[in-house]
Write an enzyme that holds these catalytic residues in place. Structure first.
Site, PDB file in Angstrom:
ATOM      1  N   HIS A   1      21.545  12.653  21.352  1.00  0.00           N
ATOM      2  CA  HIS A   1      22.724  13.353  21.857  1.00  0.00           C
ATOM      3  C   HIS A   1      23.484  12.661  22.969  1.00  0.00           C
ATOM      4  CE1 HIS A   1      25.330  16.771  22.368  1.00  0.00           C
ATOM      5  NE2 HIS A   1      24.659  16.863  23.476  1.00  0.00           N
TER       6      HIS A   1
ATOM      7  N   CYS B   1      -2.469  -3.268   6.579  1.00  0.00           N
ATOM      8  CA  CYS B   1      -1.765  -4.351   6.952  1.00  0.00           C
ATOM      9  C   CYS B   1      -1.546  -4.933   8.300  1.00  0.00           C
ATOM     10  CB  CYS B   1      -0.235  -4.334   6.440  1.00  0.00           C
ATOM     11  SG  CYS B   1      -0.228  -4.065   4.712  1.00  0.00           S
TER      12      CYS B   1
ATOM     13  N   CYS C   1      -5.405  15.189  21.143  1.00  0.00           N
ATOM     14  CA  CYS C   1      -5.381  15.295  22.450  1.00  0.00           C
ATOM     15  C   CYS C   1      -3.893  16.002  22.783  1.00  0.00           C
ATOM     16  CB  CYS C   1      -5.380  13.606  23.014  1.00  0.00           C
ATOM     17  SG  CYS C   1      -3.890  12.938  22.477  1.00  0.00           S
TER      18      CYS C   1
ATOM     19  N   CYS D   1       1.600   0.022   8.836  1.00  0.00           N
ATOM     20  CA  CYS D   1       0.498   0.294   7.731  1.00  0.00           C
ATOM     21  C   CYS D   1      -0.556  -0.257   8.639  1.00  0.00           C
ATOM     22  CB  CYS D   1       0.847  -0.432   6.710  1.00  0.00           C
ATOM     23  SG  CYS D   1      -0.576  -0.748   5.314  1.00  0.00           S
TER      24      CYS D   1
ATOM     25  N   HIS E   1       0.956  -1.163   0.049  1.00  0.00           N
ATOM     26  CA  HIS E   1       0.060  -0.065   0.167  1.00  0.00           C
ATOM     27  C   HIS E   1       0.852   1.400   0.255  1.00  0.00           C
ATOM     28  CE1 HIS E   1      -2.337  -2.988   2.288  1.00  0.00           C
ATOM     29  NE2 HIS E   1      -3.117  -2.906   1.342  1.00  0.00           N
TER      30      HIS E   1
ATOM     31  N   CYS F   1      29.166  14.379  18.626  1.00  0.00           N
ATOM     32  CA  CYS F   1      29.027  14.328  20.104  1.00  0.00           C
ATOM     33  C   CYS F   1      29.235  12.887  20.859  1.00  0.00           C
ATOM     34  CB  CYS F   1      27.348  14.520  20.757  1.00  0.00           C
ATOM     35  SG  CYS F   1      26.260  13.615  19.958  1.00  0.00           S
TER      36      CYS F   1
ATOM     37  N   HIS G   1      -4.154   7.499   3.316  1.00  0.00           N
ATOM     38  CA  HIS G   1      -3.759   7.791   4.706  1.00  0.00           C
ATOM     39  C   HIS G   1      -3.518   6.426   5.605  1.00  0.00           C
ATOM     40  CE1 HIS G   1      -5.185  12.163   4.140  1.00  0.00           C
ATOM     41  NE2 HIS G   1      -5.985  11.564   3.482  1.00  0.00           N
TER      42      HIS G   1
END
Length: 492
Positions: free
Chosen positions: A443, A98, A32, A95, A5, A168, A82
């Site tokens: 980091h 799926c 939310c 997905c 898909h 880093c 979507h």
């Protein structure tokens, strides 16, 4: 799994300006406002909470399917679905049709391009945050590198390391090693090497990408970097010469993507060990070891002759395998550098690991146990912070308690009765911490003790801290130094 898909659902431009501001791992659900497990839709770039929070990403998918039920089947496949989302923390793809995580990509590689874009946004957010904090410190009373300690003003002589683009991981390891006194002093006391290259003969040569010089020396660049730290003459030092040598001799670390600090440490120590075996600046390896008071009893030969790396970080494990049928015991000695695991637990080998007993002349059920035969001067403990699954690598964010002093290793020794009263006690020297959600992002910083004080090394920024703060860190790598015997003891 292979998802069919992707071509109909992945429609978002990899560099889309529709993405929210800030780091992707802290984006909020548009419904939310939760910032736990944000997932981004690869069709429209909207952000919702994942399946293990309030499930608004799934509801977004379900709502998008309702208008399509009145269309013909041929038209349904032409509409964006979507269906596919990406976890903004782990960058795994899911997905909903799926109902599974996805491992494949579109023909144009759009999923990977979106993943790389989100990683860049995450790293840019970390850089911007560090820049804001650095500006704040520079504009405060700390910019003179003077702090109040016990009511009096004292100077911080520590030097930071500039970030050269997601370096880093290297900076945290270098700062940790620079605070292991015997190891650091060994390199700082080595004679300098004048690297000669054509027109620059007679002058110190610093390696850049344009020079292409093959006569690079990792030991020399490592020595120069350590010498630049703790002298207090500058706020931050740029380790670019060392970084380019690392690029040349360690291809795994080329580029500017985030790397694993523990893996870098292993490669660094291994290459330093190999280079030192061939001598340094005309001084033989054995002479250097003798000059620095590393006695033969402290040597541990790993991958060839002994060097300062194996003398300080090297230990020896005894591997015991016992046949459960005839009781025959097999012993093997293994050198180790970097980690105390659950080696000392008695383990019964399963059916896939049957041991070939040389007495029974066939594979038998057996038990295996590790003992530490020789402890290293510096004990490096690597905590498992990253967990592999079938599709992705997750961050293990569990806090692990660790002592700042008096770590007793006696119970792990093969012959504890032969050890001195303090030879098994270790005190913490440095801690490497990974901040963020994944190994390819986030980091690294380091805490290290120096002359009775604790410092936090965050690339260019060095701040004074306290033991309580260090003890609360979610450690990734711990460096413990063997406690020295008190004056007047029998230990030499």
């Amino acid at each position: 799994m292979e998802c069919p898909h992707l071509s109909s659902s992945v429609c978002i431009a990899p560099d889309s300006a529709k993405f929210p501001n800030g780091s992707p791992s802290s984006w909020c659900c548009s419904v939310c406002r939760s910032n736990k497990s944000p997932w981004v839709c690869l069709t429209c770039s909207s952000v919702h909470c994942g399946r293990y929070v309030n499930g608004h990403a799934k509801k977004h998918y379900e709502d998008a399917q309702i208008p399509l039920t009145n269309h013909k089947k041929s038209e349904k496949h032409d509409k964006p679905q979507h269906t596919v989302c990406m976890d903004c923390s782990s960058y795994s793809t899911y997905c909903y049709r799926c109902d599974d995580f996805v491992v494949n990509d579109t023909k144009l590689g759009l999923v990977q391009k979106v993943r790389e874009h989100l990683q860049n946004l995450e790293n840019s957010a970390f850089t911007a945050d560090r820049h804001r904090k650095r500006k704040f410190l520079e504009n405060s009373s700390l910019n003179s590198k003077l702090l109040k300690v016990n009511g009096s003003t004292t100077a911080i002589c520590a030097t930071g390391l500039r970030n050269l683009g997601n370096t880093c991981f290297m900076n945290a390891i270098l700062q940790s090693l620079s605070n292991i006194e015997q190891f650091c002093c060994y390199f700082k006391e080595l004679p300098a090497v004048e690297l000669r290259n054509g027109k620059t003969a007679g002058r110190r040569t610093y390696h850049t990408r344009s020079q292409g010089d093959s006569s690079v020396s990792l030991v020399e660049e490592f020595r120069k970097t350590l010498c630049a730290l703790w002298q207090g003459s500058q706020t931050a030092f740029s380790p670019e010469s060392l970084f380019y040598v690392v690029w040349k001799i360690m291809p795994n670390f080329r580029g500017y993507q985030q790397q694993d600090a523990h893996e870098f440490m292993r490669y660094l120590l291994d290459h330093l060990h190999l280079e030192l075996q061939g001598g340094f600046n005309g001084v033989s390896r054995s002479a250097i070891l003798q000059e620095n008071s590393l006695s033969a009893s402290n040597k541990c030969c790993i991958n060839g002759a002994s060097t300062v790396v194996t003398a300080i970080f090297g230990g020896v494990l005894q591997n015991e395998v016992n046949c459960l049928i005839c009781g025959t015991e097999s012993r093997k000695f293994d050198p180790f550098l970097d980690c105390l695991r659950s080696f000392t637990d008695l383990e019964e080998l399963d059916e896939t690991e049957l041991y070939m007993c040389h007495k029974c002349k066939k594979k038998q059920k057996s038990t295996k146990k590790f003992w530490i035969q020789k402890l290293p001067k510096v004990l490096c403990l690597h905590l498992k912070r990253f967990h592999w699954t079938a599709y992705l690598r997750n961050k293990v964010d569990t806090y692990v308690e660790f002592p700042l002093r008096g770590l007793d290793m006696k119970c792990y020794l093969l012959e504890p009765e032969n050890s001195g009263p303090e030879s098994c006690l270790y005190d913490l020297a440095a801690v490497v911490v990974h901040h963020g959600s994944g190994v390819g992002s986030g980091h690294y910083t380091a805490y290290a003790g120096h002359e009775g004080r604790w410092f936090h090394f965050n690339d260019s920024t060095v701040t004074l801290t306290d033991e309580d703060t260090v003890g609360k860190a979610k450690a990734y790598i711990l460096f413990y130094v063997e406690r020295q015997a008190k004056a007047g003891s029998d230990k030499l």
